[in-house]
Write a protein that holds these residues in place. Structure first.
Motif, short mmCIF file in Angstrom:
data_model
loop_
_atom_site.label_atom_id
_atom_site.label_comp_id
_atom_site.label_asym_id
_atom_site.label_seq_id
_atom_site.Cartn_x
_atom_site.Cartn_y
_atom_site.Cartn_z
N LEU A 91 0.76 -1.14 0.09
CA LEU A 91 0.05 -0.01 0.00
C LEU A 91 0.91 1.30 0.08
N GLY A 92 1.93 1.23 0.73
CA GLY A 92 2.92 2.34 0.63
C GLY A 92 3.78 2.72 -0.98
N ARG A 93 3.51 1.55 -1.69
CA ARG A 93 3.92 1.84 -3.19
C ARG A 93 2.98 2.74 -4.10
N THR A 94 1.87 2.63 -3.48
CA THR A 94 0.98 3.08 -4.47
C THR A 94 0.26 4.48 -4.06
N ILE A 95 -0.07 5.36 -4.80
CA ILE A 95 -0.75 6.56 -4.15
C ILE A 95 -2.01 6.57 -4.24
N SER A 96 -2.77 7.40 -3.01
CA SER A 96 -4.36 7.10 -3.07
C SER A 96 -4.92 7.79 -4.19
N GLN A 97 -6.18 7.29 -4.25
CA GLN A 97 -7.19 7.73 -5.51
C GLN A 97 -7.10 9.23 -5.51
N ILE A 98 -7.12 9.81 -4.13
CA ILE A 98 -7.21 11.32 -4.24
C ILE A 98 -6.10 12.09 -4.86
N SER A 99 -5.02 11.55 -4.47
CA SER A 99 -3.52 12.01 -5.05
C SER A 99 -3.52 11.75 -6.50
N ARG A 100 -3.87 10.51 -6.99
CA ARG A 100 -3.92 10.41 -8.41
C ARG A 100 -4.65 11.30 -9.12
N GLU A 101 -5.78 11.64 -8.74
CA GLU A 101 -6.70 12.65 -9.40
C GLU A 101 -6.24 13.84 -9.37
N THR A 102 -5.34 14.24 -8.29
CA THR A 102 -4.71 15.62 -8.15
C THR A 102 -3.68 15.91 -9.26
N LEU A 103 -2.92 14.49 -9.48
CA LEU A 103 -1.68 14.49 -10.47
C LEU A 103 -2.31 14.40 -11.89
N SER A 104 -3.37 13.85 -12.08
CA SER A 104 -3.83 13.66 -13.25
C SER A 104 -4.56 14.96 -13.88
N LYS A 105 -4.86 15.79 -13.00
CA LYS A 105 -5.55 17.18 -13.20
C LYS A 105 -4.42 18.06 -13.65
N LYS A 106 -3.16 17.80 -13.41
CA LYS A 106 -2.45 18.80 -13.57
C LYS A 106 -2.10 18.86 -14.99
N ASP A 107 -1.81 20.36 -15.31
CA ASP A 107 -1.44 20.50 -16.89
C ASP A 107 0.08 20.14 -16.98
N ALA A 108 0.60 19.08 -16.81
CA ALA A 108 1.80 18.89 -16.84
C ALA A 108 2.58 18.55 -18.08
N SER A 109 3.49 19.35 -18.33
CA SER A 109 4.16 19.25 -19.56
C SER A 109 5.44 18.46 -19.44
N GLU A 110 6.09 18.02 -20.32
CA GLU A 110 7.23 17.00 -20.03
C GLU A 110 8.35 17.76 -19.36
N ALA A 111 8.92 17.09 -18.34
CA ALA A 111 10.03 17.61 -17.36
C ALA A 111 10.97 16.78 -17.68
N ASP A 112 12.46 17.29 -17.17
CA ASP A 112 13.58 16.55 -17.37
C ASP A 112 13.55 15.55 -15.92
N ILE A 113 13.16 16.16 -14.86
CA ILE A 113 13.20 15.47 -13.68
C ILE A 113 11.96 15.89 -12.55
#
Length: 254
Positions: A91-113
Motif C-alpha cells: 500500500l505504501g508503493r501506490t498513491i491514493s485515489q485522491i492524489s492520483r486525481e490531483t496529479l492527473s488534473k495537473k497540466d503537466a508538460s514534459e519535464a527532465d526530472i
C-alpha cells in the motif's frame, strides 16, 4: 559467592576510531558495562522513535517554495495508519485515489526530472536532511537548465511510489528522497533512488541508489556531487539501474 564486577578492556578497542559500530565495548562479568548497556537502550529507543516520526509537510513546503521557486504538491499513499504502513508495504508503493486525481488534473508538460520526498521508515531523516541536500543539488540542475516538475511530498510512501508520480507528471527521471530503515548508530539516514522513464511496475534493478545521506555519513556536498553526476549520466545515456555503470572517480567522505 563473590561476583566479579571488574570492567575488562577489549584489545580491539582501537577500531572505534574507524567506525561507530558497536565493537570492543568492554565487558563487566558476562554483560556489557552499565554505560554501554544504557547507550544501547537509548539508541534502540531513538531508532524506534524514528520509525514512528511524522513528516513536517508544512515546514518543508514553505522551505521548498520560498527557496527554490518550484511548485510543491502534498500527496498520500494508500496507507491509512502507521501500523498499516509497517504491515502492508504494497500500500505504501501506490498513491491514493485522491492524489492520483490531483496529479492527473495537473497540466503537466514534459519535464527532465521530478523530485519526490517521502517519509519512508524515518521521517526524522527527511525533516532534517532533504532541504539542506536539495539546497546544493537543485541550483546545479537549474544552472544547467533542467526542467523540474513540481516537488511532491508523500506521506506513508515507499520507494516505488515515485514511479507512478513521475509517470503522471511526465518526467524523464524521478528521484525519491526517503527515510531509510533506522539503525542503532543512524536513526536519521536518508536515501536517494533514481529511475529513468518511471512507470508503474518497475523493480529495484531499474534504480540507482545513493544511501546514508547525512552529515555523519555521506555528507550533503559529496551526495549532491554524486547524484548530479548520476543524473547527467542517466540523461545522456538514457538508462538507469544495473545497466548504468558508476565511473565517477573515487571520492573520500570528509
Amino acid at each position: 559467592m563473590e561476583i566479579n564486577r571488574t570492567v575488562s578492556a577489549d584489545q580491539w578497542q582501537f577500531l572505534q576510531n574507524y567506525t561507530p559500530a558497536r565493537i570492543a565495548r568492554g565487558r563487566a562479568g558476562h554483560s556489557l558495562p552499565t554505560a554501554e548497556l544504557l547507550k544501547f537502550q537509548s539508541d534502540h529507543a531513538q531508532a524506534r522513535d524514528a520509525v514512528y516520526s511524522e513528516i513536517q509537510i508544512s515546514s518543508l513546503q514553505e522551505a521548498f517554495m520560498s527557496n527554490f521557486k518550484i511548485e510543491v504538491l502534498s500527496l498520500q499513499s494508500e496507507v491509512k495508519s502507521r501500523s498499516q504502513y509497517l504491515q502492508r508495504p504494497d500500500l505504501g508503493r501506490t498513491i491514493s485515489q485522491i492524489s492520483r486525481e490531483t496529479l492527473s488534473k495537473k497540466d503537466a508538460s514534459e519535464a527532465d526530472i521530478c523530485f519526490v520526498i517521502a517519509d519512508g521508515l524515518s521521517a526524522k531523516a527527511i525533516n532534517e536532511h532533504s532541504f539542506p541536500f536539495l539546497q546544493l543539488l537543485l541550483p546545479k540542475l537549474q544552472a544547467d537548465n533542467w526542467k523540474i516538475a513540481p516537488i511532491c511530498i508523500v506521506e506513508q510512501g515507499r520507494v516505488a511510489i515515485a514511479d507512478e508520480i513521475g509517470f503522471l507528471l511526465k518526467a524523464s527521471i524521478v528521484v525519491i528522497l526517503i527515510g531509510e530503515r533506522p539503525g542503532l548508530t543512524s536513526a536519521d539516514s536518508m536515501g536517494a533512488y533514481i529511475t529513468y522513464q518511471p512507470q508503474v511496475g518497475l523493480t529495484d534493478e531499474s534504480r540507482n541508489c545513493v544511501s546514508n545521506i547525512r552529515p555523519e555519513g555521506l555528507n550533503y556536498v559529496l551526495a549532491s556531487e554524486k547524484i548530479f553526476y548520476l543524473l547527467n549520466e542517466i540523461k545522456g545515456k538514457k538508462i538507469s539501474g544495473v545497466q548504468l555503470k558508476d565511473e565517477m572517480a573515487n571520492y573520500k567522505i570528509l
